[in-house]
Scaffold this active site. Structure first.
Site, PDB file in Angstrom:
ATOM      1  N   GLU A 133       6.197  -6.226 -18.925  1.00 54.82           N
ATOM      2  CA  GLU A 133       5.233  -7.246 -19.405  1.00 54.82           C
ATOM      3  C   GLU A 133       5.821  -8.701 -19.241  1.00 54.82           C
ATOM      4  OE1 GLU A 133       5.843  -6.601 -23.670  1.00 54.82           O
ATOM      5  OE2 GLU A 133       5.531  -4.518 -23.569  1.00 54.82           O
ATOM      6  N   GLU A 240       2.170   4.590 -22.822  1.00 54.88           N
ATOM      7  CA  GLU A 240       2.499   4.297 -24.076  1.00 54.88           C
ATOM      8  C   GLU A 240       1.256   4.484 -25.154  1.00 54.88           C
ATOM      9  OE1 GLU A 240       4.638   0.479 -24.858  1.00 54.88           O
ATOM     10  OE2 GLU A 240       5.508   0.737 -22.900  1.00 54.88           O
TER      11      GLU A 240
END
Ligand code: G3I
Length: 335
Positions: A133, A240
């Protein structure tokens, strides 16, 4: 049943799930994990804060127990993660006087961390989420204005990959991010990855976190994302996966008065349709997709019970709170 996930996808890709050391100690959940999945990801145990709480102290117990479970049952392990702006330990960015450290000091700390953690599990972890991220959600900048960026500029990204590759040249090294199916974010992630690939940085793959909703992404956006990153010669994994029964909201963190939070048959049906669609795309693009990992095991516990709305139970997975297969499960395994 007879139709486990891992069996149904034996000719496609490994099917994984995020776990904690505690989950694996629960007989019912570990039995479900072993029956359905052939890959695991530590949900939190290998993040910098939990595993490296003080500069010269590591906490290996939980990560070791997860890796030992995988070794015992011949499961793949995805390491998660080596460099992130969240769950960093308090000491990382500061010197003993509480001042921000220099770029040289921070990169040396990153190198020590990666050498110790990747080195410890060398040969037992086949893939690492090296950087997580780092791309901005804000369309006015490429990279997130984290302390990593403020202190190192973008160098921390290429250094993290370089250090991980030095320690374990066999490991498949991932850049991992979310909302990669939204065109503007996808474009920014692509720009970063292209810079890394062009500079011969040892990034091998991109993780699409896939924290999706019943109404996002569309099939076209998902296909565009897989193709875009594959065009860089990178492998792609879904890292995820969960599919929220609520639309994605950023604008409120608390329950609205009178909001209907029931897991209605309509919500279950929409979720099953969305799982059906995304797995059709995964199967069609299996030449690029080398793994699909769900973020939690079942609706009994999911991080979405506290995000984005505190205290709003979510039901984002294939197994319900009693670990039983839901409508979505049967759509995913019957194709
Ligand atoms: O273990 C401590 C405990 O000792 C302490 O008492 C308690 C209260 O502060 O906190 C516990 O740590 C929590 C940890 O989960 C383990 O339960 C942290 O507060 C909490 O912030 C952490 O949340 C995790 C979150 O990442 C932040 O690390 C979620 O479980 C986890 O599902 C979530 O996963 C992230 C991926 O790593 C990256 N992609 C997004 C995804 C969802 O946010």
């Amino acid at each position: 049943t007879g139709k486990e996930l891992k069996e149904s996808y034996r000719n496609y890709f490994p099917i994984g799930v995020a776990v904690s050391a505690r989950t694996l100690k629960d007989p019912a959940q570990s039995e479900l994990i072993l029956r359905q999945f052939n890959s695991i990801t530590p949900e939190n145990a290998m993040k910098m804060g939990p595993i490296h709480p003080e500069e010269n102290r590591y906490f290996w117990r939980d990560a070791d127990s997860i890796v030992a479970f995988a070794q015992k049952h011949n499961l793949r392990v995805r390491g998660h993660n080596l460099c992130w702006h969240e769950q960093t330990p308090k000491w990382l960015f500061y010197d003993k006087n509480g001042k921000l450290v220099t770029k040289e000091v921070l990169l040396r700390r990153l190198r020590d961390h990666i050498y110790n953690v990747v080195g410890r599990y060398k040969g037992k972890i086949y893939a690492w989420d090296v950087v997580n991220e780092a791309v901005s959600d804000d369309s006015t900048r490429l990279l997130r204005n984290s302390l990593w960026y403020q202190i190192c500029g973008e160098d921390f990204i290429l250094k993290a990959f370089q250090y991980a590759h030095e320690v374990d040249p066999q490991a498949i090294l991932f850049y991992n991010d979310y909302n990669t199916e939204r065109p503007e974010k996808r474009e920014r992630v692509y720009r970063l990855l292209k810079k890394l690939v062009d500079a011969k940085v040892p990034v091998n793959a991109v993780g699409l976190q896939a924290h999706w909703s019943f109404d996002e992404p569309t099939s076209n956006e998902l296909i565009a994302t897989v193709k875009k990153f594959a065009s860089l010669g990178l492998k792609v994994q879904i890292t995820e996966l969960d599919i929220s029964v609520y639309p994605w909201e950023k604008n409120h963190r608390t329950l609205r008065p009178g909001e209907d939070t029931s897991y209605s048959p309509e919500r279950e049906q929409k979720q099953a349709d969305q799982y059906d669609m995304v797995f059709k795309v995964f199967r069609k693009y299996k030449k690029y997709i080398t793994g699909v990992t769900f973020w939690n095991v079942s609706d009994r516990y999911t991080w979405l019970d506290t995000y984005p709305v505190e205290g709003r139970k979510n039901y984002p997975l294939l197994f319900d709170q009693n670990l039983q297969p839901k409508k979505a499960y049967w759509r995913v395994v019957n194709f």
